[in-house]
Each structure stands twice: as structure tokens, then as C-alpha cells.
Design a protein around this motif. Structure first.
Motif, PDB file in Angstrom:
ATOM      1  N   GLN A  87      71.948  29.224  27.636  1.00  0.00           N
ATOM      2  CA  GLN A  87      73.213  29.511  26.953  1.00  0.00           C
ATOM      3  C   GLN A  87      74.166  30.381  27.791  1.00  0.00           C
ATOM      4  O   GLN A  87      75.378  30.109  27.796  1.00  0.00           O
ATOM      5  CB  GLN A  87      72.940  30.175  25.610  1.00  0.00           C
ATOM      6  CG  GLN A  87      74.203  30.413  24.794  1.00  0.00           C
ATOM      7  CD  GLN A  87      73.900  30.900  23.390  1.00  0.00           C
ATOM      8  OE1 GLN A  87      72.829  30.611  22.845  1.00  0.00           O
ATOM      9  NE2 GLN A  87      74.818  31.647  22.808  1.00  0.00           N
ATOM     10  N   PRO A  88      73.701  31.428  28.496  1.00  0.00           N
ATOM     11  CA  PRO A  88      74.665  32.268  29.246  1.00  0.00           C
ATOM     12  C   PRO A  88      75.524  31.507  30.249  1.00  0.00           C
ATOM     13  O   PRO A  88      76.752  31.689  30.265  1.00  0.00           O
ATOM     14  CB  PRO A  88      73.752  33.303  29.920  1.00  0.00           C
ATOM     15  CG  PRO A  88      72.576  33.399  29.007  1.00  0.00           C
ATOM     16  CD  PRO A  88      72.349  32.004  28.507  1.00  0.00           C
ATOM     17  N   PRO A  89      74.946  30.637  31.105  1.00  0.00           N
ATOM     18  CA  PRO A  89      75.844  29.903  32.022  1.00  0.00           C
ATOM     19  C   PRO A  89      76.793  28.961  31.308  1.00  0.00           C
ATOM     20  O   PRO A  89      77.897  28.700  31.798  1.00  0.00           O
ATOM     21  CB  PRO A  89      74.868  29.136  32.934  1.00  0.00           C
ATOM     22  CG  PRO A  89      73.572  29.117  32.220  1.00  0.00           C
ATOM     23  CD  PRO A  89      73.528  30.369  31.404  1.00  0.00           C
ATOM     24  N   LEU A  90      76.386  28.435  30.151  1.00  0.00           N
ATOM     25  CA  LEU A  90      77.301  27.592  29.377  1.00  0.00           C
ATOM     26  C   LEU A  90      78.487  28.407  28.883  1.00  0.00           C
ATOM     27  O   LEU A  90      79.643  27.973  28.989  1.00  0.00           O
ATOM     28  CB  LEU A  90      76.556  26.954  28.203  1.00  0.00           C
ATOM     29  CG  LEU A  90      77.404  26.129  27.228  1.00  0.00           C
ATOM     30  CD1 LEU A  90      78.079  24.954  27.943  1.00  0.00           C
ATOM     31  CD2 LEU A  90      76.538  25.614  26.078  1.00  0.00           C
ATOM     32  N   SER A  91      78.219  29.600  28.354  1.00  0.00           N
ATOM     33  CA  SER A  91      79.303  30.470  27.875  1.00  0.00           C
ATOM     34  C   SER A  91      80.238  30.847  29.018  1.00  0.00           C
ATOM     35  O   SER A  91      81.465  30.855  28.862  1.00  0.00           O
ATOM     36  CB  SER A  91      78.722  31.731  27.236  1.00  0.00           C
ATOM     37  OG  SER A  91      77.930  31.402  26.112  1.00  0.00           O
ATOM     38  N   ARG A  92      79.658  31.153  30.191  1.00  0.00           N
ATOM     39  CA  ARG A  92      80.504  31.506  31.346  1.00  0.00           C
ATOM     40  C   ARG A  92      81.371  30.325  31.772  1.00  0.00           C
ATOM     41  O   ARG A  92      82.548  30.499  32.118  1.00  0.00           O
ATOM     42  CB  ARG A  92      79.612  31.960  32.514  1.00  0.00           C
ATOM     43  CG  ARG A  92      78.997  33.328  32.327  1.00  0.00           C
ATOM     44  CD  ARG A  92      78.456  33.859  33.638  1.00  0.00           C
ATOM     45  NE  ARG A  92      77.375  33.030  34.167  1.00  0.00           N
ATOM     46  CZ  ARG A  92      76.084  33.189  33.873  1.00  0.00           C
ATOM     47  NH1 ARG A  92      75.701  34.151  33.037  1.00  0.00           N
ATOM     48  NH2 ARG A  92      75.169  32.413  34.420  1.00  0.00           N
ATOM     49  N   ALA A  93      80.811  29.121  31.756  1.00  0.00           N
ATOM     50  CA  ALA A  93      81.579  27.937  32.160  1.00  0.00           C
ATOM     51  C   ALA A  93      82.767  27.704  31.226  1.00  0.00           C
ATOM     52  O   ALA A  93      83.861  27.348  31.686  1.00  0.00           O
ATOM     53  CB  ALA A  93      80.674  26.714  32.174  1.00  0.00           C
ATOM     54  N   ILE A  94      82.570  27.910  29.924  1.00  0.00           N
ATOM     55  CA  ILE A  94      83.670  27.710  28.966  1.00  0.00           C
ATOM     56  C   ILE A  94      84.736  28.771  29.161  1.00  0.00           C
ATOM     57  O   ILE A  94      85.940  28.476  29.147  1.00  0.00           O
ATOM     58  CB  ILE A  94      83.134  27.720  27.521  1.00  0.00           C
ATOM     59  CG1 ILE A  94      82.136  26.582  27.302  1.00  0.00           C
ATOM     60  CG2 ILE A  94      84.300  27.615  26.541  1.00  0.00           C
ATOM     61  CD1 ILE A  94      82.689  25.199  27.526  1.00  0.00           C
ATOM     62  N   ARG A  95      84.322  30.024  29.378  1.00  0.00           N
ATOM     63  CA  ARG A  95      85.316  31.078  29.621  1.00  0.00           C
ATOM     64  C   ARG A  95      86.100  30.813  30.902  1.00  0.00           C
ATOM     65  O   ARG A  95      87.317  31.015  30.953  1.00  0.00           O
ATOM     66  CB  ARG A  95      84.617  32.440  29.698  1.00  0.00           C
ATOM     67  CG  ARG A  95      84.151  32.967  28.355  1.00  0.00           C
ATOM     68  CD  ARG A  95      83.850  34.461  28.437  1.00  0.00           C
ATOM     69  NE  ARG A  95      82.749  34.737  29.368  1.00  0.00           N
ATOM     70  CZ  ARG A  95      81.474  34.773  29.033  1.00  0.00           C
ATOM     71  NH1 ARG A  95      81.112  34.533  27.775  1.00  0.00           N
ATOM     72  NH2 ARG A  95      80.542  35.050  29.927  1.00  0.00           N
ATOM     73  N   GLU A 136      79.174  20.422  18.727  1.00  0.00           N
ATOM     74  CA  GLU A 136      78.118  21.157  18.015  1.00  0.00           C
ATOM     75  C   GLU A 136      78.669  22.370  17.267  1.00  0.00           C
ATOM     76  O   GLU A 136      78.093  22.800  16.266  1.00  0.00           O
ATOM     77  CB  GLU A 136      77.044  21.627  19.006  1.00  0.00           C
ATOM     78  CG  GLU A 136      76.327  20.510  19.740  1.00  0.00           C
ATOM     79  CD  GLU A 136      75.406  19.710  18.844  1.00  0.00           C
ATOM     80  OE1 GLU A 136      75.101  20.172  17.729  1.00  0.00           O
ATOM     81  OE2 GLU A 136      74.997  18.601  19.250  1.00  0.00           O
ATOM     82  N   LEU A 137      79.776  22.938  17.808  1.00  0.00           N
ATOM     83  CA  LEU A 137      80.339  24.195  17.294  1.00  0.00           C
ATOM     84  C   LEU A 137      79.262  25.280  17.202  1.00  0.00           C
ATOM     85  O   LEU A 137      79.193  26.066  16.252  1.00  0.00           O
ATOM     86  CB  LEU A 137      81.020  23.978  15.931  1.00  0.00           C
ATOM     87  CG  LEU A 137      82.283  23.111  15.974  1.00  0.00           C
ATOM     88  CD1 LEU A 137      82.861  22.925  14.576  1.00  0.00           C
ATOM     89  CD2 LEU A 137      83.331  23.708  16.910  1.00  0.00           C
ATOM     90  N   HIS A 138      78.418  25.274  18.230  1.00  0.00           N
ATOM     91  CA  HIS A 138      77.320  26.249  18.302  1.00  0.00           C
ATOM     92  C   HIS A 138      76.834  26.258  19.745  1.00  0.00           C
ATOM     93  O   HIS A 138      76.404  25.221  20.261  1.00  0.00           O
ATOM     94  CB  HIS A 138      76.199  25.834  17.349  1.00  0.00           C
ATOM     95  CG  HIS A 138      75.134  26.878  17.188  1.00  0.00           C
ATOM     96  ND1 HIS A 138      74.150  27.087  18.131  1.00  0.00           N
ATOM     97  CD2 HIS A 138      74.905  27.770  16.188  1.00  0.00           C
ATOM     98  CE1 HIS A 138      73.348  28.062  17.718  1.00  0.00           C
ATOM     99  NE2 HIS A 138      73.789  28.496  16.552  1.00  0.00           N
ATOM    100  N   PHE A 139      76.916  27.425  20.421  1.00  0.00           N
ATOM    101  CA  PHE A 139      76.565  27.472  21.837  1.00  0.00           C
ATOM    102  C   PHE A 139      75.084  27.212  22.064  1.00  0.00           C
ATOM    103  O   PHE A 139      74.698  26.584  23.051  1.00  0.00           O
ATOM    104  CB  PHE A 139      76.977  28.818  22.439  1.00  0.00           C
ATOM    105  CG  PHE A 139      78.426  28.881  22.848  1.00  0.00           C
ATOM    106  CD1 PHE A 139      78.808  28.614  24.151  1.00  0.00           C
ATOM    107  CD2 PHE A 139      79.412  29.194  21.921  1.00  0.00           C
ATOM    108  CE1 PHE A 139      80.137  28.663  24.538  1.00  0.00           C
ATOM    109  CE2 PHE A 139      80.742  29.243  22.288  1.00  0.00           C
ATOM    110  CZ  PHE A 139      81.108  28.966  23.601  1.00  0.00           C
ATOM    111  N   GLY A 140      74.253  27.704  21.173  1.00  0.00           N
ATOM    112  CA  GLY A 140      72.816  27.497  21.329  1.00  0.00           C
ATOM    113  C   GLY A 140      72.430  26.029  21.244  1.00  0.00           C
ATOM    114  O   GLY A 140      71.669  25.514  22.086  1.00  0.00           O
ATOM    115  N   ARG A 141      72.964  25.320  20.229  1.00  0.00           N
ATOM    116  CA  ARG A 141      72.645  23.891  20.085  1.00  0.00           C
ATOM    117  C   ARG A 141      73.228  23.091  21.247  1.00  0.00           C
ATOM    118  O   ARG A 141      72.611  22.145  21.736  1.00  0.00           O
ATOM    119  CB  ARG A 141      73.174  23.361  18.755  1.00  0.00           C
ATOM    120  CG  ARG A 141      72.413  23.873  17.537  1.00  0.00           C
ATOM    121  CD  ARG A 141      72.730  23.029  16.311  1.00  0.00           C
ATOM    122  NE  ARG A 141      74.132  23.086  15.944  1.00  0.00           N
ATOM    123  CZ  ARG A 141      74.648  23.982  15.095  1.00  0.00           C
ATOM    124  NH1 ARG A 141      73.867  24.887  14.528  1.00  0.00           N
ATOM    125  NH2 ARG A 141      75.933  23.961  14.795  1.00  0.00           N
ATOM    126  N   ALA A 142      74.443  23.472  21.677  1.00  0.00           N
ATOM    127  CA  ALA A 142      75.054  22.757  22.802  1.00  0.00           C
ATOM    128  C   ALA A 142      74.237  22.955  24.077  1.00  0.00           C
ATOM    129  O   ALA A 142      74.026  22.008  24.849  1.00  0.00           O
ATOM    130  CB  ALA A 142      76.487  23.237  23.011  1.00  0.00           C
TER     131      ALA A 142
END
Length: 285
Positions: free
Chosen positions: A29-37, A15-21
Motif C-alpha cells: 500500500q505505501p508505494p501505491l499511495s506515493r504513486a497517487i500523490r 475500489e475506493l480503498h487503498f488496501g483493496r487496490a
């Protein structure tokens, strides 16, 4: 790495977009960002370059996207094939592009039934252009008829069945329709379709997903296409096929996962190889 982490990363990378992913995955979105980091820290590499306006893959991210897709496909394939093998009504699923198997598919099914009448049922999964390879890799199919050089057979076991030339499929009233043969240069400037998921699509014509749509667009004069010569048997009366002498040949192969140990699949492959002899089929696929 866990499959959950890979699924999260692949969604963001595609998606190249955290919101869409996040919306695609059904999570915030916050837990997704934390998982990627956390994944980046564990691997010791940067997978995504983030700015306030964009997300882009790094070289390491490109590698993990490719490998992650393959890993997720392998997990999904193991799940699907295990469930299918344990089902009381065992079957083999054969994927083929709709309209592409010509005389080969009915001959193959007939030969299999005659050779192994007590064998498992063959379920034919007709799919759109370019879909059969993915169906095979992710376990929705056990075996597939693929076409080289268009389909990627990396990591699969294959047997070549038939090689043929290509023809230009044109509307009957096209300026080139009356020619006995053509060269690819003769088609320069003509609108070609865009095939789904293919970076080698000649395009930039309309996206075409199946043969019915393709033939309709050709009849309307919106595109022309170069196809394997065996497509002649399926053409509408308002279309013509002209051989393209310097077009690359197309080889039909039967493909299956290299780890398969299914006796029913082995029998089907032997039947296909028997049919690949020149005397077996008058008009192979």
C-alpha cells in the motif's frame, strides 16, 4: 503519464480503498499511495478526497477514471491486435451476446465464407449480457454485434443492420401471458432483472449475466423482461412473448475500431450490410 500510473489510479478509483487496490495490483500500500500523490502533484489537481474512513473521487478524478480506462483499454487492444495480426494462423474475432444473434450470425458466417473462401477464420466469441462492447474496446475482439440503445458505440465505427420492436417475456402462467399486446404501464410493479454494468437497468431484480440464466428466472416467476422481438425463436415452451407497443425499438449494429484497415474485416462488414436488406433475412437479429 505512464500506463503503470494510470493502472494504479484506476484500481484505487474503482475500489475506493487503498488496501483493496494494492491487493488487486499485487503491491504494497505505501508505494501505491506515493504513486497517487506523485500523479496528483504532476497534474496539479486533487484526484481523490481521503479521510480516515473513506476515499472519494473528485470531479478531476472522475474525468481521469473515464479517460484512464479508455487509455488502458487502447493499450491492451494494441497489444492483443498486434499479436493476433502477427500470428501465423490469422483470424478475426467477432463478439456477440450469447443467444442474441438469432438468424443473423449463421447467415453472416455463411455469406462471408461464400464471398471470401480464402479469407481468414472467423472466431465467434460468445459473451454475457453487456460484455461485447468491452471485448471490442480492449482488443479481445476485432468486431462485435451491438444493440442500441443499450450498448455505447461512442468512438466506434458502426453500420446499422436491423431495427425491431420489443416483447415482454413472461412465464406461461403469468396474468398478462394471454394478452395480444401490452404497454409498458401494464408491466408496472413487475420484477425486472438487473443487467451488469448498466445504470439504466430497470431492476431491482436479480443480477442476470446471460440468456440461459434470464429464461430460467423468468420461468420461475422471479422476473419478467422486455427483449428484442427476435428472441421469440429461442424461447422455452414454458415462456411466452407479448409485444410491448410503446417500448423503444432496438437496433442491431456491427461495430469495429475506427482505425482498422483489415481487408478481411472490410469484407465481413460488407457481408453484414448485404444481409441487412429486407430480403436477405426473414427473421433478423
Amino acid at each position: 503519464m505512464e500506463t503503470r500510473e494510470l493502472a494504479y489510479f484506476v484500481a484505487v478509483a474503482e475500489e475506493l480503498h487503498f488496501g483493496r487496490a494494492a491487493a488487486r495490483l499485487g503491491i504494497a500500500q505505501p508505494p501505491l499511495s506515493r504513486a497517487i500523490r506523485q500523479l496528483e502533484r504532476r497534474l496539479g489537481v486533487t484526484l481523490l478526497e481521503r479521510t480516515s474512513r473513506s476515499v472519494a473521487l473528485t470531479a478531476a478524478g472522475e474525468v481521469l477514471l473515464r479517460e484512464g480506462r479508455a487509455a488502458l483499454d487502447a493499450v491492451a487492444a494494441a497489444d492483443r491486435r498486434t499479436r493476433r495480426a502477427g500470428h501465423p494462423a490469422a483470424k478475426l474475432v467477432l463478439a456477440t451476446k450469447s443467444g442474441a444473434a438469432g438468424d443473423l450470425l449463421p447467415a453472416l458466417l455463411s455469406a462471408y465464407a461464400a464471398t471470401a473462401p480464402a479469407a481468414v477464420t472467423i472466431e465467434v466469441l460468445l459473451c454475457g449480457i453487456g460484455e461485447q462492447e468491452r471485448l471490442l474496446r480492449d482488443g479481445r475482439a476485432d468486431v462485435a454485434l451491438l444493440h442500441l440503445p443499450f450498448d455505447d458505440v461512442t468512438g466506434l465505427d458502426v453500420e446499422e443492420l436491423h431495427t425491431e420492436g420489443q416483447v415482454a417475456v413472461l412465464p406461461a402462467g403469468h396474468r398478462l401471458a394471454g394478452h395480444t399486446h401490452l404497454l409498458t404501464a401494464d408491466l408496472a410493479g413487475e420484477p425486472f432483472p438487473t443487467w451488469p454494468g448498466s445504470p439504466a437497468s430497470p431492476g431491482p431484480g436479480p443480477l442476470v449475466r446471460d440468456s440461459t440464466q434470464l429464461y430460467q428466472l423468468i420461468a420461475l416467476g422471479m422476473v419478467v423482461a422486455t427483449l428484442p422481438s427476435s428472441c421469440r425463436s429461442q424461447l422455452r415452451p414454458d415462456l411466452v412473448a407479448v409485444p410491448v407497443l410503446d417500448a423503444p425499438t432496438v437496433t442491431t449494429v456491427i461495430a469495429w475500431p475506427p482505425h482498422s484497415r483489415s481487408p478481411a474485416l472490410a469484407t465481413l462488414i460488407r457481408c453484414a450490410m448485404d444481409l441487412s436488406t429486407p430480403a436477405a433475412l426473414t427473421t433478423p437479429a
